[in-house]
Design a protein around this motif. Structure first.
Motif, PDB file in Angstrom:
ATOM      1  N   LEU A   8       0.805  -1.215   0.000  1.00  0.00           N
ATOM      2  CA  LEU A   8       0.000   0.000   0.000  1.00  0.00           C
ATOM      3  C   LEU A   8       0.840   1.268   0.000  1.00  0.00           C
ATOM      4  O   LEU A   8       0.367   2.322  -0.386  1.00  0.00           O
ATOM      5  N   GLY A   9       2.063   1.156   0.492  1.00  0.00           N
ATOM      6  CA  GLY A   9       2.909   2.338   0.558  1.00  0.00           C
ATOM      7  C   GLY A   9       4.196   2.056   1.284  1.00  0.00           C
ATOM      8  O   GLY A   9       4.375   0.988   1.873  1.00  0.00           O
ATOM      9  N   GLU A  21      -4.203   5.513   7.474  1.00  0.00           N
ATOM     10  CA  GLU A  21      -4.974   6.241   6.469  1.00  0.00           C
ATOM     11  C   GLU A  21      -5.510   5.323   5.381  1.00  0.00           C
ATOM     12  O   GLU A  21      -6.619   5.502   4.896  1.00  0.00           O
ATOM     13  N   ARG A  22      -4.722   4.344   4.977  1.00  0.00           N
ATOM     14  CA  ARG A  22      -5.122   3.485   3.849  1.00  0.00           C
ATOM     15  C   ARG A  22      -6.037   2.329   4.253  1.00  0.00           C
ATOM     16  O   ARG A  22      -6.738   1.782   3.412  1.00  0.00           O
ATOM     17  N   THR A  23      -5.992   1.917   5.540  1.00  0.00           N
ATOM     18  CA  THR A  23      -6.766   0.737   5.925  1.00  0.00           C
ATOM     19  C   THR A  23      -7.768   0.973   7.044  1.00  0.00           C
ATOM     20  O   THR A  23      -8.559   0.081   7.339  1.00  0.00           O
ATOM     21  N   PRO A  72     -15.911  -0.542  15.353  1.00  0.00           N
ATOM     22  CA  PRO A  72     -16.443  -0.911  14.030  1.00  0.00           C
ATOM     23  C   PRO A  72     -15.310  -1.369  13.118  1.00  0.00           C
ATOM     24  O   PRO A  72     -14.200  -0.825  13.181  1.00  0.00           O
ATOM     25  N   TRP A  73     -15.557  -2.383  12.319  1.00  0.00           N
ATOM     26  CA  TRP A  73     -14.561  -2.813  11.339  1.00  0.00           C
ATOM     27  C   TRP A  73     -14.444  -1.746  10.258  1.00  0.00           C
ATOM     28  O   TRP A  73     -15.437  -1.131   9.891  1.00  0.00           O
ATOM     29  N   PRO A  74     -13.252  -1.557   9.706  1.00  0.00           N
ATOM     30  CA  PRO A  74     -13.142  -0.643   8.560  1.00  0.00           C
ATOM     31  C   PRO A  74     -13.975  -1.166   7.395  1.00  0.00           C
ATOM     32  O   PRO A  74     -14.132  -2.365   7.227  1.00  0.00           O
TER      33      PRO A  74
END
Length: 143
Positions: A83-84, A98-100, A135-137
């Motif tokens: 992802l990065g 930020e991405r997940t 909460p799940w992403p």
């Protein structure tokens, strides 16, 4: 205590150890999967990988690293999707979060993510929230 304080997360990464976070279910009832994110130290930089695997585990089989990739046609999926990258461990955590949708207070040492998955299995594989009520992403946000 299972979760790492920020100083321990950064220390582990600086020593070349990975940190991980269980992100919960993905897929459908017909084809269930689970996701977790890993920040890995590689050659003086830090890489962020998203892992999506088939949910084939049980209370007796929790090793997410042995689960088949969720998308068998994605050759890179077997090792996670990059992802990065970042030059600094804190910046890598920010990329992961930020991405997940990962949460700073829920990082664990490498391979402890299996324990997180075990809690998920023992709780009946809750789809809406984690065992501790987070909460799940939303998987669609990170496709």
């Amino acid at each position: 205590m299972r979760y790492l304080a920020e100083s321990f997360i950064l220390g582990a990464l600086r020593r070349g150890r990975s940190v991980e976070q269980f992100l919960g279910p993905c897929g459908s009832a017909e084809r269930p999967g689970v996701r977790y994110v890993e920040v890995r130290a590689v050659n003086c930089r830090f890489e962020v990988y998203l892992h999506a695997v088939e949910d084939v585990g049980s209370e007796g089989f929790l090793d997410l690293g042995e689960f088949p990739p969720f998308d068998p046609d994605d050759e890179a999926g077997e090792f996670g999707r990059l992802l990065g990258m970042a030059e600094d461990p804190l910046a890598a955590l920010v990329v992961a979060e930020e991405r997940t949708g990962a949460v700073r207070r829920c990082w664990v040492n490498e391979n402890v993510v299996q324990d997180e998955y075990g809690d998920f299995v023992r709780a009946g594989r809750p789809s809406g929230v984690s065992v501790d009520g987070r909460p799940w992403p939303d998987v669609r946000d990170f496709a």
